[in-house]
Design a protein around this motif. Sequence first.
Motif, PDB file in Angstrom:
ATOM      1  N   CYS A 151      24.063  45.669  36.166  1.00 57.81           N
ATOM      2  CA  CYS A 151      24.090  45.645  37.635  1.00 57.81           C
ATOM      3  C   CYS A 151      24.540  44.289  38.176  1.00 57.81           C
ATOM      4  O   CYS A 151      24.379  44.012  39.367  1.00 57.81           O
ATOM      5  CB  CYS A 151      22.701  45.987  38.183  1.00 57.81           C
ATOM      6  N   CYS A 152      25.069  43.435  37.317  1.00 55.43           N
ATOM      7  CA  CYS A 152      25.500  42.124  37.793  1.00 55.43           C
ATOM      8  C   CYS A 152      26.652  42.262  38.783  1.00 55.43           C
ATOM      9  O   CYS A 152      27.344  43.274  38.816  1.00 55.43           O
ATOM     10  CB  CYS A 152      25.891  41.225  36.618  1.00 55.43           C
ATOM     11  N   LYS A 153      26.828  41.250  39.605  1.00 56.17           N
ATOM     12  CA  LYS A 153      27.847  41.267  40.654  1.00 56.17           C
ATOM     13  C   LYS A 153      29.095  40.511  40.201  1.00 56.17           C
ATOM     14  O   LYS A 153      29.008  39.469  39.538  1.00 56.17           O
ATOM     15  CB  LYS A 153      27.306  40.610  41.922  1.00 56.17           C
ATOM     16  N   ILE A 154      30.263  41.021  40.613  1.00 56.01           N
ATOM     17  CA  ILE A 154      31.532  40.351  40.331  1.00 56.01           C
ATOM     18  C   ILE A 154      32.202  39.996  41.654  1.00 56.01           C
ATOM     19  O   ILE A 154      32.443  40.862  42.491  1.00 56.01           O
ATOM     20  CB  ILE A 154      32.479  41.250  39.513  1.00 56.01           C
ATOM     21  N   VAL A 155      32.465  38.714  41.853  1.00 61.47           N
ATOM     22  CA  VAL A 155      33.225  38.253  43.019  1.00 61.47           C
ATOM     23  C   VAL A 155      34.619  37.911  42.526  1.00 61.47           C
ATOM     24  O   VAL A 155      34.779  37.028  41.671  1.00 61.47           O
ATOM     25  CB  VAL A 155      32.573  37.019  43.681  1.00 61.47           C
ATOM     26  N   TYR A 156      35.616  38.612  43.046  1.00 63.30           N
ATOM     27  CA  TYR A 156      36.998  38.355  42.620  1.00 63.30           C
ATOM     28  C   TYR A 156      37.769  37.713  43.768  1.00 63.30           C
ATOM     29  O   TYR A 156      37.789  38.220  44.890  1.00 63.30           O
ATOM     30  CB  TYR A 156      37.697  39.659  42.222  1.00 63.30           C
ATOM     31  N   CYS A 157      38.406  36.581  43.491  1.00 67.43           N
ATOM     32  CA  CYS A 157      39.226  35.914  44.502  1.00 67.43           C
ATOM     33  C   CYS A 157      40.671  35.866  44.039  1.00 67.43           C
ATOM     34  O   CYS A 157      40.963  35.448  42.915  1.00 67.43           O
ATOM     35  CB  CYS A 157      38.729  34.494  44.759  1.00 67.43           C
ATOM     36  N   CYS A 158      41.583  36.329  44.887  1.00 64.65           N
ATOM     37  CA  CYS A 158      43.009  36.253  44.567  1.00 64.65           C
ATOM     38  C   CYS A 158      43.719  35.424  45.637  1.00 64.65           C
ATOM     39  O   CYS A 158      43.156  35.131  46.701  1.00 64.65           O
ATOM     40  CB  CYS A 158      43.621  37.645  44.466  1.00 64.65           C
ATOM     41  N   ARG A 159      44.946  35.055  45.338  1.00 68.23           N
ATOM     42  CA  ARG A 159      45.718  34.167  46.210  1.00 68.23           C
ATOM     43  C   ARG A 159      47.153  34.639  46.282  1.00 68.23           C
ATOM     44  O   ARG A 159      47.660  35.260  45.340  1.00 68.23           O
ATOM     45  CB  ARG A 159      45.651  32.747  45.615  1.00 68.23           C
ATOM     46  N   ASN A 160      47.817  34.340  47.382  1.00 67.40           N
ATOM     47  CA  ASN A 160      49.237  34.646  47.520  1.00 67.40           C
ATOM     48  C   ASN A 160      49.970  34.194  46.254  1.00 67.40           C
ATOM     49  O   ASN A 160      49.808  33.051  45.815  1.00 67.40           O
ATOM     50  CB  ASN A 160      49.798  33.914  48.742  1.00 67.40           C
ATOM     51  N   PRO A 161      50.750  35.078  45.617  1.00 71.09           N
ATOM     52  CA  PRO A 161      51.357  34.740  44.325  1.00 71.09           C
ATOM     53  C   PRO A 161      52.285  33.525  44.366  1.00 71.09           C
ATOM     54  O   PRO A 161      52.407  32.818  43.356  1.00 71.09           O
ATOM     55  CB  PRO A 161      52.122  36.010  43.936  1.00 71.09           C
ATOM     56  N   LYS A 162      52.921  33.258  45.494  1.00 76.89           N
ATOM     57  CA  LYS A 162      53.805  32.082  45.553  1.00 76.89           C
ATOM     58  C   LYS A 162      52.979  30.792  45.508  1.00 76.89           C
ATOM     59  O   LYS A 162      53.306  29.857  44.773  1.00 76.89           O
ATOM     60  CB  LYS A 162      54.673  32.139  46.824  1.00 76.89           C
ATOM     61  N   ASP A 163      51.904  30.730  46.291  1.00 74.67           N
ATOM     62  CA  ASP A 163      51.036  29.551  46.263  1.00 74.67           C
ATOM     63  C   ASP A 163      50.343  29.419  44.916  1.00 74.67           C
ATOM     64  O   ASP A 163      50.182  28.316  44.381  1.00 74.67           O
ATOM     65  CB  ASP A 163      49.983  29.634  47.370  1.00 74.67           C
ATOM     66  N   LYS A 164      49.920  30.548  44.367  1.00 73.35           N
ATOM     67  CA  LYS A 164      49.253  30.533  43.072  1.00 73.35           C
ATOM     68  C   LYS A 164      50.191  30.014  41.985  1.00 73.35           C
ATOM     69  O   LYS A 164      49.820  29.160  41.171  1.00 73.35           O
ATOM     70  CB  LYS A 164      48.771  31.943  42.720  1.00 73.35           C
ATOM     71  N   PHE A 165      51.439  30.506  41.994  1.00 73.77           N
ATOM     72  CA  PHE A 165      52.417  30.066  41.004  1.00 73.77           C
ATOM     73  C   PHE A 165      52.670  28.563  41.124  1.00 73.77           C
ATOM     74  O   PHE A 165      52.674  27.844  40.114  1.00 73.77           O
ATOM     75  CB  PHE A 165      53.741  30.819  41.168  1.00 73.77           C
ATOM     76  N   VAL A 166      52.874  28.084  42.341  1.00 74.51           N
ATOM     77  CA  VAL A 166      53.185  26.665  42.539  1.00 74.51           C
ATOM     78  C   VAL A 166      52.004  25.784  42.131  1.00 74.51           C
ATOM     79  O   VAL A 166      52.179  24.727  41.515  1.00 74.51           O
ATOM     80  CB  VAL A 166      53.597  26.404  44.008  1.00 74.51           C
ATOM     81  N   SER A 167      50.796  26.226  42.454  1.00 75.86           N
ATOM     82  CA  SER A 167      49.613  25.470  42.058  1.00 75.86           C
ATOM     83  C   SER A 167      49.518  25.382  40.529  1.00 75.86           C
ATOM     84  O   SER A 167      49.260  24.321  39.964  1.00 75.86           O
ATOM     85  CB  SER A 167      48.358  26.139  42.622  1.00 75.86           C
TER      86      SER A 167
END
Length: 323
Positions: A151-167
Amino acid sequence: MASSSVSVYLKDENLTQETRDLLSSLPSEKGWLVSQMYQFEGSWQAPALLQGIVNCQKHFEANDSDVILATFPKSGTTWLKALLFALIHRHKFPVSGKHPLLVTNPHSLVPFLEGDYCVSPEVKFSELPSPRIMQTHVTHHSLPVSIKSSCCKIVYCCRNPKDKFVSLWHFGRKLAPEETAEYPIETAVEAFCEGKFIGGPFWDHVLEYWYESRKNPNKVLFVTYEELKKQTEVEVKRIANFIGCGFTAEEEVSEIVKLCSFESLSKLEVNRQGKLPNGIESNSYFRKGEIGGWRDTLSESLAEVIDRTTEEKFRGSGLKFSC
């Protein structure tokens, strides 16, 4: 990669014979960041992290009270680690006091599951205070069975792929300069869009958690980096309610938001100097943290390549990104 300054996640001297035998049976490609990456359960991994994933799958036992932060690399992980730690432990560590985040990098406060398991299967996660907070970059289908069945909780965070790629591009060039020096950004964008990138394919990773969040919203909370930046207090409240530590006072929200902000964390001495136990310089995790920062690095034509791929991969999913 023999340099002792290289992250433990990119080294291979701690690989077991069992892992080496597994690698010999898997599809492989010349990688970015690593000389060779391997496809395991549909995603591309560096050898050490692949060993960590396998160890994690075999040995990690989730508790019902656990909170798991899941992200694709460079999608707001550091910020979310700080926020989750401050939220869950806010009664033990009031923001107005000598808070651990003022003297400890968020990555030292919230363990990286497959990262800790990459060196040894004997990791003492059972010694963490409850509720335990842990982080992973693995796909949903590669999570340990106990995480998915508990029953554990999962928090998923995603980001715009262009910003994610550049980072990730800038992070990687700092992390492994020798491996990335002669790897042009055009080749990296092509590999990223083909899914042949560390942790990739990006789109499959995001969509798995997206669909899980819609199918089981009490188990998986889907958060975007962009919404978290635009309406931080609203999103922080939503996260707090999801993990079972909702707010009763508006004042607390703003204090935690300020403590965990990029501006606050990036100025702290602990996040500007030295290295973490994984061999990565602390300041590598704090570059800009902006929305739309990709414009400083990507040409319009390269941005269009990523946009076209994103549109194609996410078509019909109901998932869209701004910027």
